[in-house]
Design a protein around this motif. Sequence first.
Motif, PDB file in Angstrom:
ATOM      1  N   TYR A 112       3.715   0.604   2.785  1.00  0.00           N
ATOM      2  CA  TYR A 112       4.115  -0.805   2.930  1.00  0.00           C
ATOM      3  C   TYR A 112       3.347  -1.643   1.919  1.00  0.00           C
ATOM      4  O   TYR A 112       2.121  -1.518   1.797  1.00  0.00           O
ATOM      5  CB  TYR A 112       3.825  -1.296   4.355  1.00  0.00           C
ATOM      6  CG  TYR A 112       4.742  -0.643   5.360  1.00  0.00           C
ATOM      7  CD1 TYR A 112       5.941  -1.247   5.730  1.00  0.00           C
ATOM      8  CD2 TYR A 112       4.433   0.603   5.901  1.00  0.00           C
ATOM      9  CE1 TYR A 112       6.811  -0.628   6.626  1.00  0.00           C
ATOM     10  CE2 TYR A 112       5.295   1.233   6.797  1.00  0.00           C
ATOM     11  CZ  TYR A 112       6.483   0.604   7.142  1.00  0.00           C
ATOM     12  OH  TYR A 112       7.341   1.222   8.016  1.00  0.00           O
ATOM     13  N   SER A 113       4.077  -2.488   1.177  1.00  0.00           N
ATOM     14  CA  SER A 113       3.425  -3.342   0.183  1.00  0.00           C
ATOM     15  C   SER A 113       3.178  -4.713   0.800  1.00  0.00           C
ATOM     16  O   SER A 113       4.075  -5.313   1.394  1.00  0.00           O
ATOM     17  CB  SER A 113       4.305  -3.463  -1.065  1.00  0.00           C
ATOM     18  OG  SER A 113       5.574  -3.955  -0.720  1.00  0.00           O
ATOM     19  N   MET A 157      -7.074  -6.871   7.322  1.00  0.00           N
ATOM     20  CA  MET A 157      -5.947  -7.819   7.346  1.00  0.00           C
ATOM     21  C   MET A 157      -4.704  -7.192   6.705  1.00  0.00           C
ATOM     22  O   MET A 157      -3.577  -7.476   7.108  1.00  0.00           O
ATOM     23  CB  MET A 157      -6.352  -9.127   6.639  1.00  0.00           C
ATOM     24  CG  MET A 157      -6.622  -8.972   5.158  1.00  0.00           C
ATOM     25  SD  MET A 157      -7.374 -10.462   4.463  1.00  0.00           S
ATOM     26  CE  MET A 157      -6.951 -10.263   2.717  1.00  0.00           C
ATOM     27  N   ILE A 158      -4.926  -6.314   5.725  1.00  0.00           N
ATOM     28  CA  ILE A 158      -3.806  -5.637   5.050  1.00  0.00           C
ATOM     29  C   ILE A 158      -3.195  -4.606   6.011  1.00  0.00           C
ATOM     30  O   ILE A 158      -1.963  -4.531   6.170  1.00  0.00           O
ATOM     31  CB  ILE A 158      -4.290  -4.944   3.746  1.00  0.00           C
ATOM     32  CG1 ILE A 158      -5.040  -5.929   2.841  1.00  0.00           C
ATOM     33  CG2 ILE A 158      -3.132  -4.259   3.011  1.00  0.00           C
ATOM     34  CD1 ILE A 158      -4.251  -7.158   2.406  1.00  0.00           C
ATOM     35  N   ALA A 159      -4.070  -3.848   6.669  1.00  0.00           N
ATOM     36  CA  ALA A 159      -3.593  -2.857   7.640  1.00  0.00           C
ATOM     37  C   ALA A 159      -2.852  -3.557   8.782  1.00  0.00           C
ATOM     38  O   ALA A 159      -1.820  -3.066   9.258  1.00  0.00           O
ATOM     39  CB  ALA A 159      -4.775  -2.061   8.183  1.00  0.00           C
ATOM     40  N   ALA A 160      -3.363  -4.721   9.206  1.00  0.00           N
ATOM     41  CA  ALA A 160      -2.745  -5.446  10.327  1.00  0.00           C
ATOM     42  C   ALA A 160      -1.319  -5.873   9.976  1.00  0.00           C
ATOM     43  O   ALA A 160      -0.379  -5.601  10.730  1.00  0.00           O
ATOM     44  CB  ALA A 160      -3.594  -6.669  10.699  1.00  0.00           C
ATOM     45  N   LEU A 161      -1.161  -6.511   8.817  1.00  0.00           N
ATOM     46  CA  LEU A 161       0.191  -6.950   8.452  1.00  0.00           C
ATOM     47  C   LEU A 161       1.111  -5.742   8.227  1.00  0.00           C
ATOM     48  O   LEU A 161       2.273  -5.751   8.638  1.00  0.00           O
ATOM     49  CB  LEU A 161       0.155  -7.868   7.212  1.00  0.00           C
ATOM     50  CG  LEU A 161       1.488  -8.492   6.794  1.00  0.00           C
ATOM     51  CD1 LEU A 161       2.224  -9.146   7.963  1.00  0.00           C
ATOM     52  CD2 LEU A 161       1.301  -9.506   5.675  1.00  0.00           C
ATOM     53  N   GLY A 162       0.564  -4.681   7.607  1.00  0.00           N
ATOM     54  CA  GLY A 162       1.354  -3.463   7.394  1.00  0.00           C
ATOM     55  C   GLY A 162       1.824  -2.877   8.717  1.00  0.00           C
ATOM     56  O   GLY A 162       2.983  -2.454   8.859  1.00  0.00           O
ATOM     57  N   GLN A 165      10.396  -3.478   9.008  1.00  0.00           N
ATOM     58  CA  GLN A 165      10.515  -4.074   7.670  1.00  0.00           C
ATOM     59  C   GLN A 165      10.687  -2.951   6.638  1.00  0.00           C
ATOM     60  O   GLN A 165      10.283  -1.807   6.887  1.00  0.00           O
ATOM     61  CB  GLN A 165       9.250  -4.888   7.362  1.00  0.00           C
ATOM     62  CG  GLN A 165       9.093  -6.119   8.235  1.00  0.00           C
ATOM     63  CD  GLN A 165      10.165  -7.156   7.955  1.00  0.00           C
ATOM     64  OE1 GLN A 165      10.269  -7.676   6.861  1.00  0.00           O
ATOM     65  NE2 GLN A 165      10.984  -7.442   8.954  1.00  0.00           N
ATOM     66  N   PRO A 166      11.280  -3.268   5.481  1.00  0.00           N
ATOM     67  CA  PRO A 166      11.517  -2.221   4.483  1.00  0.00           C
ATOM     68  C   PRO A 166      10.229  -1.550   3.995  1.00  0.00           C
ATOM     69  O   PRO A 166       9.197  -2.220   3.854  1.00  0.00           O
ATOM     70  CB  PRO A 166      12.190  -2.972   3.327  1.00  0.00           C
ATOM     71  CG  PRO A 166      12.328  -4.382   3.735  1.00  0.00           C
ATOM     72  CD  PRO A 166      11.736  -4.597   5.075  1.00  0.00           C
ATOM     73  N   ILE A 167      10.302  -0.238   3.765  1.00  0.00           N
ATOM     74  CA  ILE A 167       9.132   0.456   3.210  1.00  0.00           C
ATOM     75  C   ILE A 167       9.226   0.458   1.684  1.00  0.00           C
ATOM     76  O   ILE A 167      10.298   0.280   1.123  1.00  0.00           O
ATOM     77  CB  ILE A 167       8.973   1.907   3.758  1.00  0.00           C
ATOM     78  CG1 ILE A 167      10.219   2.738   3.492  1.00  0.00           C
ATOM     79  CG2 ILE A 167       8.618   1.916   5.219  1.00  0.00           C
ATOM     80  CD1 ILE A 167      10.014   4.203   3.844  1.00  0.00           C
ATOM     81  N   ALA A 168       8.074   0.633   1.049  1.00  0.00           N
ATOM     82  CA  ALA A 168       8.033   0.618  -0.418  1.00  0.00           C
ATOM     83  C   ALA A 168       8.249   2.036  -0.947  1.00  0.00           C
ATOM     84  O   ALA A 168       7.950   3.011  -0.249  1.00  0.00           O
ATOM     85  CB  ALA A 168       6.675   0.091  -0.877  1.00  0.00           C
ATOM     86  N   ASP A 169       8.754   2.132  -2.177  1.00  0.00           N
ATOM     87  CA  ASP A 169       8.959   3.439  -2.796  1.00  0.00           C
ATOM     88  C   ASP A 169       7.642   3.892  -3.434  1.00  0.00           C
ATOM     89  O   ASP A 169       7.153   3.256  -4.369  1.00  0.00           O
ATOM     90  CB  ASP A 169      10.054   3.313  -3.869  1.00  0.00           C
ATOM     91  CG  ASP A 169      10.338   4.657  -4.533  1.00  0.00           C
ATOM     92  OD1 ASP A 169       9.606   5.635  -4.267  1.00  0.00           O
ATOM     93  OD2 ASP A 169      11.298   4.717  -5.326  1.00  0.00           O
TER      94      ASP A 169
END
Length: 360
Positions: free
Chosen positions: A111-112, A331-336, A344-348
Motif C-alpha cells: 500500500y502506498s 502512522m504509515i502502518a496505521a493508514l495502510g 482500497q487499491p493496492i500498489a504494484d
Amino acid sequence: MKFLGIETSCDETAAAIVESGSEPGLRLLSNVIASSAELHRAFGGVVPEIAARSHIEYMTPVIEQSLAEAKADWDDIDGIAVTYGPGLGGSLLVGVMTARTLAITKNKPLYSVNHVEAHPFATFLTKTSPALATTYRLPSSPPEFPMLALIVSGGHSQLVLFYDFFNHELLGRTRDDAVGEAFDKVAKILGLPYPGGPSISKAAESGNPTAFKLPKARLQGKYDFSFSGLKTAVLRTLQAECDKDYNFPSINLAKFLTDAQKNDMAASFQSVAVETLVDKTILAADEYQPKSIVIAGGVAANQELRRQLDQGLKQRPIYTDIQLCTDNGAMIAALGCFMAMHNQPIADPYSLDISPGLSM
Ligand code: KG4
Ligand code: ZN
C-alpha cells in the motif's frame, strides 16, 4: 491483521508494526526510528545526500528490529505500507524500493501512503503491547469523523477536514514556509541547534513572549497560513537590535546577541507562530463543527501550541503522542492498515514510483 509501515521521506529511517482487532482503534506493536538528525546538525538543516545514504545503512536493521520488538515474523505480516511522497527524492527511493522488494519476495500486498495524510492517523493507535505501555500515552479511543486535522511539521502546515478515512477537503495550507521550517530557520538565525522546534521552545521557556513585536500575516485564503514574513521580521528586528543594516548576513548575527535577547526572540516568535495556527484552527472548528479535532506532525509536540489550543478551543483536541508527532512508521502502518480494511487499491510492487511533490 498486522501491518508493517516503512517511512523514509526525510531524515528518519522508520519501521513499525501495528495490529487491527475488533475495536475501532489499532494496537502499536513496535515503533523503531533511526534518525540521521545528528549528522545534519553541523549544516543547520537536512542534507539530502546524507539522509539518503543513512537510510540505506539503517533500513534493514530498523525493519528487523521492528519485527523482533513486535515478536512477529514474516508469516504474521498481512501487508506492507510505505511512504511514496511527499519528501526528498533520494530518501523516498530507499523506502519505496525496500517495500517493493519485500512485497515481492515475501509475497505481501503493498500500500502506498501519502506522508502528510498519514500524520493524523497516529492518533488512531489507542493500544500498545505490554512492553510499550509505559513508553506511549495514547488516546483511549480513536478520533471520529468528520475529523478536523491541523497537520504541522517541517514540510507542511495545513488544515484538513477528513469526512472519512479516504475523503478529505484541504481547507487551507501555507503559502510559503511550513511552520516547522520557520522554527528551524529562526533557530539558525539565533544560533540554536537543529532541529529548531525543540531548541526554540526550550529557549522560549526563559524568554519574554512580548519582548519583541512581530507581525501576524493576513491572507486572502480564510484558512491559509504564511510564515516567511514572520521569519524575515525576526531577522530585521535582530539586525536592528545589533545595529547592523539589512545586508548583514543572518548567519553572523547570533554572536552579537545575548542569551536574554535570544530567549526573548525565541519566545516572541513562538508565540506569534503558534497564535497563527491556533486562530485558524478555532475558526475552522467553529465553522465545520467536527466530531474530533486532531493535532499532528512534528510541531504538534510544541507545548505552547497545546496550551493555546486547550485555552481557545471549545472541544478538547486529540493530541498525537509526543513520540509519534515527528516522522515515524507507525502512522504509515496505521493508514495502510485502514486502506486494507476498507478495500482500497493496492500498489504494484513492480512499478510503484516515488512522488516527491505529492500534495493532499
Ligand atoms: O513531522 P516531522 O518530523 O517532519 C516533517 O514531516 O517535516 O516534523 C519536523 C519538524 C521540524 O521542523 C522541527 O523543528 C519541528 O517539527 N518540531 C517542533 C517541535 N518538535 C519538532 N516545532 C516546534 N516545537 C517543537 N517542540
Ligand atoms: Zn512528517
